[in-house]
Scaffold this motif. Structure first.
Motif, short mmCIF file in Angstrom:
data_model
loop_
_atom_site.label_atom_id
_atom_site.label_comp_id
_atom_site.label_asym_id
_atom_site.label_seq_id
_atom_site.Cartn_x
_atom_site.Cartn_y
_atom_site.Cartn_z
N GLY A 169 0.76 -1.24 0.00
CA GLY A 169 0.00 0.00 0.00
C GLY A 169 0.79 1.29 0.00
O GLY A 169 0.22 2.35 -0.24
N ASP A 170 2.07 1.26 0.32
CA ASP A 170 2.89 2.48 0.36
C ASP A 170 2.27 3.56 1.23
O ASP A 170 2.41 4.76 0.97
N GLY A 171 1.54 3.12 2.28
CA GLY A 171 0.93 4.09 3.18
C GLY A 171 -0.32 4.74 2.66
O GLY A 171 -0.84 5.68 3.28
N LEU A 172 -0.86 4.24 1.54
CA LEU A 172 -2.00 4.89 0.92
C LEU A 172 -3.20 3.96 0.75
O LEU A 172 -4.19 4.34 0.13
N PHE A 173 -3.13 2.76 1.30
CA PHE A 173 -4.20 1.79 1.08
C PHE A 173 -5.45 2.18 1.87
O PHE A 173 -5.38 2.48 3.06
N GLN A 174 -6.59 2.17 1.18
CA GLN A 174 -7.86 2.53 1.80
C GLN A 174 -8.82 1.34 1.66
O GLN A 174 -8.89 0.70 0.61
N HIS A 175 -9.58 1.09 2.74
CA HIS A 175 -10.56 0.01 2.67
C HIS A 175 -11.69 0.29 3.64
O HIS A 175 -11.47 0.60 4.81
N ASP A 176 -12.92 0.18 3.15
CA ASP A 176 -14.11 0.33 3.99
C ASP A 176 -15.03 -0.83 3.65
O ASP A 176 -15.83 -0.76 2.72
N GLY A 177 -14.89 -1.91 4.40
CA GLY A 177 -15.60 -3.14 4.06
C GLY A 177 -16.56 -3.58 5.14
O GLY A 177 -16.82 -2.87 6.12
N ARG A 178 -17.06 -4.78 4.97
CA ARG A 178 -18.02 -5.34 5.92
C ARG A 178 -17.37 -5.66 7.26
O ARG A 178 -17.97 -5.47 8.32
N PHE A 179 -16.14 -6.16 7.23
CA PHE A 179 -15.47 -6.60 8.45
C PHE A 179 -14.32 -5.70 8.88
O PHE A 179 -13.97 -5.67 10.06
#
Length: 382
Positions: A169-179
């Motif tokens: 991710g190089d410090g930029l990974f975004q995630h908005d998931g179910r869990f």
């Protein structure tokens, strides 16, 4: 074709033999006279200082010397933690791979990424994942997990998506998931760039096969009758954007003669109580009382067999009663060295790319299988 062959490390302790039940080697066994780990000094009865970790280290060294590329560290409520054990045991070798079994639901993927990258950096890239999603029932509740069967696989799949995203991710990974939710995820620069661990993915249900198709480098199954394995592999291929390789977990009982091997089974069978032995042993590795599809499949293959041990031989040398003699899955191979090697070679021809082998006791059997069976296998780089 090269075949990777792993050995199993007995995290839960080890029996002296298949006909002498009860752990006397490692695990949380009591300090017994005549036990190996922990043991007592014969002269004055004090603890001899040889620990469970020492015994696991002996198995690591013996299996590496015998030609195995690495070892599986299983995870159950009654064992040491495999992550900690891998970090402890890594110093025993510079090449041996450590396959850590874990359920993704009990770690946050960001923490799992940092732990994994740390181990990869410390060991030169020798961490391997055995992803399991749990068999339900009391063992699952021990972890405080009430998530249903199919949702556990959905959680596992999302976990791996996030872990991989954080890894690169190089410090930029975004995630908005179910869990899981992650903002600006990534590894610190000192840990970035490590090789991502190979994934061995377990599970026999449609939900498991679907998740394996997305994430597995190796789809891992217990041993089953070969026709059933072939059908399972075909189902995985059909559901996989990029079909994985295939691996099988197998207990081995190989001796100089077939009669000698079956005599070990006979002695163990003769010592079983008439009722109640099956469930308690099986639950320790497989979740007989939970919702494990793999466990139910294994029991269906021997349904209706009479009470004799040979009635559980569903095909030449393929025996479905190991769970009665030690904790773990039902099926394994029994025969002389050539017969066992021939069955393994048949599995290689069926498309198996890796094995996780085991035997009781794990120390001596690693040496026996390495000396007498591995040299007979096709694709083995020995």
């Amino acid at each position: 074709m090269s075949v990777d062959i792993y050995w199993r490390i007995a995290m839960e302790g080890d029996q002296k033999s298949l006909y002498e039940p009860g752990s006397t080697r490692g695990g949380f066994a009591p300090h017994l006279s005549g036990g190996l780990a922990p043991g007592r000094n014969r002269d004055h009865g004090a603890d001899d200082g040889f620990t469970h970790a020492d015994y696991m280290a002996e198995v690591v060294r013996a299996s590496e010397e015998s030609g195995f590329v690495g070892g599986l560290l299983p995870s159950f409520p009654h064992t040491d933690d495999p992550w900690a054990a891998a970090a402890t045991l890594a110093a025993q070798s510079r090449n041996y791979r450590f396959m850590v079994a874990f359920q993704p639901g009990f770690l946050h993927p960001v923490q799992a990424a940092r732990m994994s990258a740390t181990l990869q950096k410390a060991t030169g890239g020798r961490l391997v994942y055995n992803i399991i999603s749990g068999g339900g029932g009391p063992a699952q509740l021990w972890w405080g997990d009430t998530t249903g069967h199919d949702d556990r696989y959905a959680r596992t799949s999302e976990f791996l998506d996030v872990l991989k995203g954080v890894w690169t991710g190089d410090g930029l990974f975004q995630h908005d998931g179910r869990f899981y939710q992650v903002t600006d995820g990534g590894l610190p620069p000192t840990l970035a760039g490590q090789p991502f661990p190979e994934i061995f993915f377990s599970g026999s249900s449609p939900a498991a096969i679907e998740a394996a198709g997305r994430h597995a480098d190796y789809y891992l199954s217990w041993l089953e009758p070969f026709e059933a394995l072939a059908a399972k592999f075909a189902a995985v291929r059909e559901r996989s954007p990029k079909p994985p390789k295939f691996a099988v977990r197998i207990d081995i009982l190989a001796r100089e003669t077939e009669e000698e091997a079956w005599d070990v089974i006979r002695r163990g069978w003769a010592g079983l109580p008439e009722e109640g032995a099956e469930g308690s042993a099986a639950e320790r590795e497989g979740g007989a009382s939970g919702d494990s599809v793999g466990w139910r499949r294994s029991q269906d293959f021997t349904a209706g067999a009479d009470g004799s041990h040979r009635a559980l031989e569903v095909a030449p040398n393929v025996w479905g009663g190991f769970h009665r003699l030690r904790p773990g899955p039902a099926f394994g191979l029994v025969g002389d060295y050539r017969q066992v090697a021939d069955r393994l070679n048949e599995l290689i021809a069926l498309g198996v790319d890796a094995f996780i082998l085991a035997g009781v006791p794990h120390l001596e059997e690693a040496r026996r299988v390495g000396r007498h069976v591995l040299p007979l296998l096709k694709g083995n780089p020995q």
